[in-house]
Design a protein around this motif. Structure first.
Motif, PDB file in Angstrom:
ATOM      1  N   LEU A  25       0.811  -1.287  -0.061  1.00 28.26           N
ATOM      2  CA  LEU A  25      -0.046   0.124   0.040  1.00 28.26           C
ATOM      3  C   LEU A  25       1.011   1.097  -0.042  1.00 28.26           C
ATOM      4  CD1 LEU A  25      -2.836  -0.911   2.578  1.00 28.26           C
ATOM      5  CD2 LEU A  25      -2.981  -0.209   0.002  1.00 28.26           C
ATOM      6  N   GLY A  26       2.023   1.170   0.870  1.00 27.75           N
ATOM      7  CA  GLY A  26       2.710   2.409   0.621  1.00 27.75           C
ATOM      8  C   GLY A  26       3.396   2.915  -0.663  1.00 27.75           C
ATOM      9  N   PHE A  27       3.689   1.695  -1.323  1.00 28.78           N
ATOM     10  CA  PHE A  27       4.328   1.854  -2.882  1.00 28.78           C
ATOM     11  C   PHE A  27       3.213   2.435  -3.521  1.00 28.78           C
ATOM     12  CE2 PHE A  27       7.946  -0.859  -1.836  1.00 28.78           C
ATOM     13  CZ  PHE A  27       8.849   0.106  -1.758  1.00 28.78           C
ATOM     14  N   LYS A  38       5.971   1.918  -9.334  1.00 30.68           N
ATOM     15  CA  LYS A  38       5.180   1.579  -8.401  1.00 30.68           C
ATOM     16  C   LYS A  38       4.562   0.025  -8.592  1.00 30.68           C
ATOM     17  CE  LYS A  38       2.438   5.712  -7.496  1.00 30.68           C
ATOM     18  NZ  LYS A  38       1.108   6.312  -7.349  1.00 30.68           N
ATOM     19  N   ILE A  39       4.694  -0.247 -10.106  1.00 29.48           N
ATOM     20  CA  ILE A  39       4.496  -1.654 -10.356  1.00 29.48           C
ATOM     21  C   ILE A  39       5.580  -2.586 -10.008  1.00 29.48           C
ATOM     22  CG2 ILE A  39       3.921  -3.281 -12.273  1.00 29.48           C
ATOM     23  CD1 ILE A  39       2.266  -0.758 -13.625  1.00 29.48           C
ATOM     24  N   PRO A  45       6.790  -6.844  -2.651  1.00 30.67           N
ATOM     25  CA  PRO A  45       5.939  -7.497  -1.372  1.00 30.67           C
ATOM     26  C   PRO A  45       4.693  -8.548  -1.986  1.00 30.67           C
ATOM     27  CG  PRO A  45       5.277  -5.279  -1.806  1.00 30.67           C
ATOM     28  CD  PRO A  45       6.629  -5.631  -2.653  1.00 30.67           C
ATOM     29  N   ALA A  46       4.236  -8.364  -3.235  1.00 30.54           N
ATOM     30  CA  ALA A  46       3.209  -9.418  -3.597  1.00 30.54           C
ATOM     31  C   ALA A  46       3.872 -10.715  -3.824  1.00 30.54           C
ATOM     32  CB  ALA A  46       2.715  -8.913  -5.091  1.00 30.54           C
ATOM     33  N   ALA A  47       5.337 -10.893  -4.112  1.00 32.41           N
ATOM     34  CA  ALA A  47       5.758 -12.040  -4.287  1.00 32.41           C
ATOM     35  C   ALA A  47       6.169 -12.618  -2.888  1.00 32.41           C
ATOM     36  CB  ALA A  47       7.184 -11.992  -5.200  1.00 32.41           C
TER      37      ALA A  47
END
Length: 74
Positions: A25-27, A38-39, A45-47
């Motif tokens: 969320l911070g990014f 951003k992507i 973090p998604a990984a």
């Protein structure tokens, strides 16, 4: 009772996923960061969330099957 042995891994995974979601969320909400950054920054973090959930699933399988002490095999 296997469920008592699952409490710690579940709590730790939930805490780690919460931290990674905050990082994500911070990014995503960073105002001056261009979209490609951003992507790319969001993929990390998604990984890590995916890895944490996978490791938790593997740990639960180990606990249920009784393979808790892998070092005893060697």
């Amino acid at each position: 009772m296997h469920w008592k042995k699952m409490i710690a891994p579940i709590v730790i995974t939930v805490a780690a996923v919460a931290v990674f979601l905050l990082w994500l969320l911070g990014f995503a909400m960073a105002p001056g960061l261009p979209l490609p950054y951003k992507i790319i920054a969001g993929l990390i973090p998604a990984a890590l969330i995916g890895v944490a959930v996978f490791v938790l699933a593997e740990r639960i399988k180990e606990i249920r099957s009784g393979e808790e002490d892998d070092l005893g095999k060697y």
